[in-house]
Design an enzyme around this catalytic site. Structure first.
Site, mmCIF file in Angstrom:
data_model
loop_
_atom_site.group_PDB
_atom_site.id
_atom_site.type_symbol
_atom_site.label_atom_id
_atom_site.label_comp_id
_atom_site.label_asym_id
_atom_site.label_seq_id
_atom_site.Cartn_x
_atom_site.Cartn_y
_atom_site.Cartn_z
ATOM 1 N N ARG A 210 -53.580 -25.827 18.321
ATOM 2 C CA ARG A 210 -52.680 -26.979 18.340
ATOM 3 C C ARG A 210 -51.518 -26.611 19.252
ATOM 4 O O ARG A 210 -50.668 -25.807 18.869
ATOM 5 C CB ARG A 210 -52.204 -27.222 16.903
ATOM 6 C CG ARG A 210 -51.382 -28.450 16.688
ATOM 7 C CD ARG A 210 -50.751 -28.399 15.301
ATOM 8 N NE ARG A 210 -49.534 -27.595 15.319
ATOM 9 C CZ ARG A 210 -49.042 -26.922 14.288
ATOM 10 N NH1 ARG A 210 -49.665 -26.928 13.138
ATOM 11 N NH2 ARG A 210 -47.924 -26.231 14.401
ATOM 12 N N TYR B 78 -41.586 -20.852 14.437
ATOM 13 C CA TYR B 78 -42.445 -19.904 13.732
ATOM 14 C C TYR B 78 -43.580 -19.329 14.587
ATOM 15 O O TYR B 78 -44.330 -18.490 14.117
ATOM 16 C CB TYR B 78 -43.019 -20.540 12.447
ATOM 17 C CG TYR B 78 -43.725 -21.868 12.647
ATOM 18 C CD1 TYR B 78 -45.040 -21.930 13.090
ATOM 19 C CD2 TYR B 78 -43.066 -23.069 12.373
ATOM 20 C CE1 TYR B 78 -45.689 -23.138 13.263
ATOM 21 C CE2 TYR B 78 -43.701 -24.287 12.548
ATOM 22 C CZ TYR B 78 -45.010 -24.326 12.994
ATOM 23 O OH TYR B 78 -45.634 -25.527 13.165
ATOM 24 N N HIS C 275 -46.879 -29.379 14.342
ATOM 25 C CA HIS C 275 -47.715 -30.005 13.314
ATOM 26 C C HIS C 275 -47.557 -31.523 13.365
ATOM 27 O O HIS C 275 -48.522 -32.278 13.336
ATOM 28 C CB HIS C 275 -47.331 -29.492 11.928
ATOM 29 C CG HIS C 275 -47.844 -30.343 10.822
ATOM 30 N ND1 HIS C 275 -49.181 -30.380 10.492
ATOM 31 C CD2 HIS C 275 -47.216 -31.214 9.993
ATOM 32 C CE1 HIS C 275 -49.344 -31.243 9.486
ATOM 33 N NE2 HIS C 275 -48.177 -31.764 9.170
#
Lengths: 342, 340
Positions: free
Chosen positions: A245, A258, A249
């Site tokens: 990805r 992160y 998100h």
């Protein structure tokens, strides 16, 4: 990357796919339309036209390759990130995005006409709908299969395990298609599971396949084989498409908080669209003229999407009461009256 | 015909009429056939229309929801309603919502049969009622039959209904005998029944408390009190018209519910009454419900946990401001007969 992925299906021979040149070009076209629509949706969210949107950039090969490998009569049960599969199925993206524009509780597209189920938010829950549909088809004697999309995070949900087990026991024609995009929001796949995802199929007694999810032809081939096994023999398959990805998100997330930047760079070098373009050129199947044509088509596609989304209005308030039950019960009729003042 | 036989008879009727109906659940084709309610179904309709499942309550609920996409009409049976707690995502987030979420395009004609136990131990996780939990959710219909006649008619109506219906049966009612018509008939969902007419007080009862309310009403008649007993039958959508018409006439309300009180169906009945018939009330309404504690396993504790005719009688007396009668026994007791 074949070796690093273990039992990977990667870089298949063009001849073995049974796709004519037109089909090979069509796959590129769908991926390009998906990338462009996905960027447009993200932009629309940044401009306040969508409430939220989960980008799929980087996963185009996994989605388009798998959806394209199915027959029209096969059903797709998406999670919430499968805009690429919706493009393959010809779903009206303005209707699809009603949910993300928050102009209705869900997408307003005709699921049955496109054999494309509804966006499902509780993680992994749609896996069961795919099994249920497949079981129903089997009871009817229909020859079709269903494909459930889910992510690496969903493989930790009970619904995934229960759905796989049930499908195996009842010989339900299902493809469990995991897009392992490495991250479940901020949880890395290493914190999700110790065993490789594809190997979990062993526990249910059906084939598990790991495929290079950024190789559209490999995905196509693996899905095609799984679909034949499902339809002809009632054998489910778990496909793990290893992909990435590239975005957050969702537009409410900031992946840079992160994820190491170097990881993104590594995967950008494996961009599924760039890779496939090179492959088509190498095989002499597409030229600059074709790519220019697709770019133009993608631009027009995105412009129509933008105009359609901006023009779409919230549904009228009375619809809030319309479909809670098959008939409007007395207490809801009263509440509707209070809200509408009629 | 016994209540459990009426459940089976209804299932046979709907399966004969409509090939889209199938029954699944743990123990469906077992010789005991879920307290006899599914005995012989696999013989008559085949193993693909009446079958056992892996122990996956959540998955099977989702699979049933998926099967409705193909126009099928599943009946999913739980031997203990407590196990439906494992299925709440698929019931609450999917089955109950799909019609509204997808613009009326996708009805979910799913029936969940859930059995409430009592008297067999394992109380806290094995004998709860939960009808109030389901009745809270928009999009779900909840029915609780109290007689063999209604057990058959409501199950047929539940399968005919295009909305998801939670059909709750109390194990203690399974052995009750009653008149059950032959053939195919529906008891309408959303309609309460006046099972005893009266003028002084309305006793609205759920499931097993209908019988307790009738016993109390019989005793009250001997004391010159005319109690009207309502069998609610459907908890969602609630038949508030029948309730309010009765309370407006009697001016007094006692609700007897086989569930906890807080946020429950009994609370809803009092709220509806306060909102729409406040002026008709001659006394504060009273609820007869379970104590607000886990259902006990011990048979020694059960008489203290389950109220019965005596408590309903006392509640009626209270609303009439007369002293409680000591002449009636508390909750009925039955020896545990098994099998599980």
């Amino acid at each position: 990357m074949g070796e690093e992925l273990g039992r990977a299906v990667s870089d298949p021979d063009l001849e073995s796919l049974g796709l004519k040149e037109e089909g090979l070009r069509d796959l590129f076209r769908m991926m390009a339309l998906t990338r462009r629509a996905d960027l447009e949706a993200t932009a629309l969210q940044r401009q306040g036209e969508l409430a939220v949107y989960p980008p799929l950039a980087g996963q185009e090969a996994a989605q388009v390759g798998s959806a394209y490998a199915l027959e029209e009569s096969d059903w797709i049960f998406p999670s919430y990130r499968e805009l690429g599969a919706a493009v393959v199925r010809g779903v009206d993206l303005v209707e699809y995005l009603h949910f993300y524009r928050a102009t209705w509780h869900g997408g307003t597209y005709d699921a049955t006409a496109h054999r494309f189920g509804y966006v499902s938010v509780p993680v992994g829950s749609q896996i069961l709908h795919a099994v249920g549909y497949a079981m129903g088809a089997k009871l009817d004697g229909a020859s079709l299969c269903t494909l459930a999309y889910f992510g690496d995070g969903a493989t930790s949900e009970g619904d995934f395990h229960e759905g796989c087990n049930f499908a195996a026991v009842f010989h339900a024609p299902v493809i469990f298609f995991c897009q392992n995009n490495q991250w479940a929001i901020s949880v890395p796949v290493s914190a999700q599971t110790v065993a490789p995802i594809w190997r979990k199929a062993d526990a249910y007694g059906f084939p598990g396949v790991q495929v290079d999810g950024n190789d559209v032809l490999a995905v196509y081939q693996a899905t095609r084989e799984a679909a034949a096994r499902a339809r002809d023999e009632g054998i489910p398959t778990l496909i793990e498409a290893v992909t990435y990805r590239m975005g957050p998100h969702s537009t409410a997330d900031d992946a840079s908080r992160y994820r190491p930047a170097s990881e993104l760079e590594t995967w950008k070098a494996r961009d599924p669209i760039d890779r496939y373009r090179e492959r088509l050129v190498r095989a002499g199947v597409a030229d600059d003229g074709f790519f220019a044509e697709v770019e133009q088509e993608a631009g027009a596609f995105a412009a129509r999407l933008r105009a359609g989304v901006i023009a779409s209005e919230p549904r009228p308030v009375e619809e809030m009461f319309a479909w809670v039950f098959a008939e409007l019960p007395e207490h809801l009729r009263r509440q509707r009256q209070e809200v509408l003042g009629d | 015909m016994k209540f459990r036989e009426a459940v089976r008879a209804a299932t046979v009727e709907v399966m004969r009429k409509d090939a889209r109906v199938f029954v699944l659940g743990i123990g469906v084709p077992d010789v005991k056939g879920i307290f006899g309610t599914t005995v012989g179904l696999a013989d008559e309709f085949g193993a693909d229309r009446a079958f056992d499942i892996p122990l996956s309550e959540s998955a099977v609920t989702g699979i049933c929801v998926g099967a409705t996409f193909r126009g099928l009409r599943p009946i999913f049976v739980h031997q203990r309603i407590d196990f439906t707690m494992l299925t709440m995502d698929q019931i609450v987030n999917h089955a109950a919502k799909w019609r509204a979420m997808f613009h009326g395009a996708h009805p979910v004609p799913l029936v969940i049969r859930a059995i409430v136990g009592r008297g067999w131990g394992n109380g806290p996780q094995h004998t709860q009622s939960h009808h109030g939990t389901f009745a809270h959710i928009p999009g779900l219909k909840v029915v609780v039959p109290a007689t063999p006649h209604d057990a058959k008619g409501l199950l047929i109506a539940a399968v005919e209904d295009d909305d998801p219906v939670i059909y709750i049966e109390h194990r203690w009612l399974h052995e009750e005998d009653g008149e059950v018509p032959d053939g195919y008939y529906e008891v309408p969902i959303g309609k309460a029944a006046v099972v005893r007419a009266g003028n002084d007080v309305t006793v609205a009862a759920v499931g097993p408390y209908v019988g307790e309310a009738l016993k109390a009403a019989g005793a009250l008649a001997g004391e010159g009190v005319s109690a009207e007993v309502l069998d609610l039958r459907t908890l969602r959508p609630l038949d508030s018209e029948t309730l309010l018409a009765s309370v407006r006439r009697t001016g007094r309300l006692v609700v007897a519910d086989a569930d906890w009180g807080p946020c429950g169906v009994s609370a809803e009945l009092l709220a509806v009454t306060a909102e729409h018939a406040f002026g008709a009330l001659k006394a504060p309404p009273v609820r007869v419900t379970w104590p607000d504690s886990p259902v006990p396993s011990s048979q020694a504790l059960e008489p203290g946990f389950y109220p019965g005719a005596r408590q309903i009688h006392a509640a009626v007396r209270y609303t009439l401001s007369r002293g409680a009668s000591a002449g009636l026994a508390g909750s009925s007791t039955k020896p545990f007969e098994g099998p599980f």
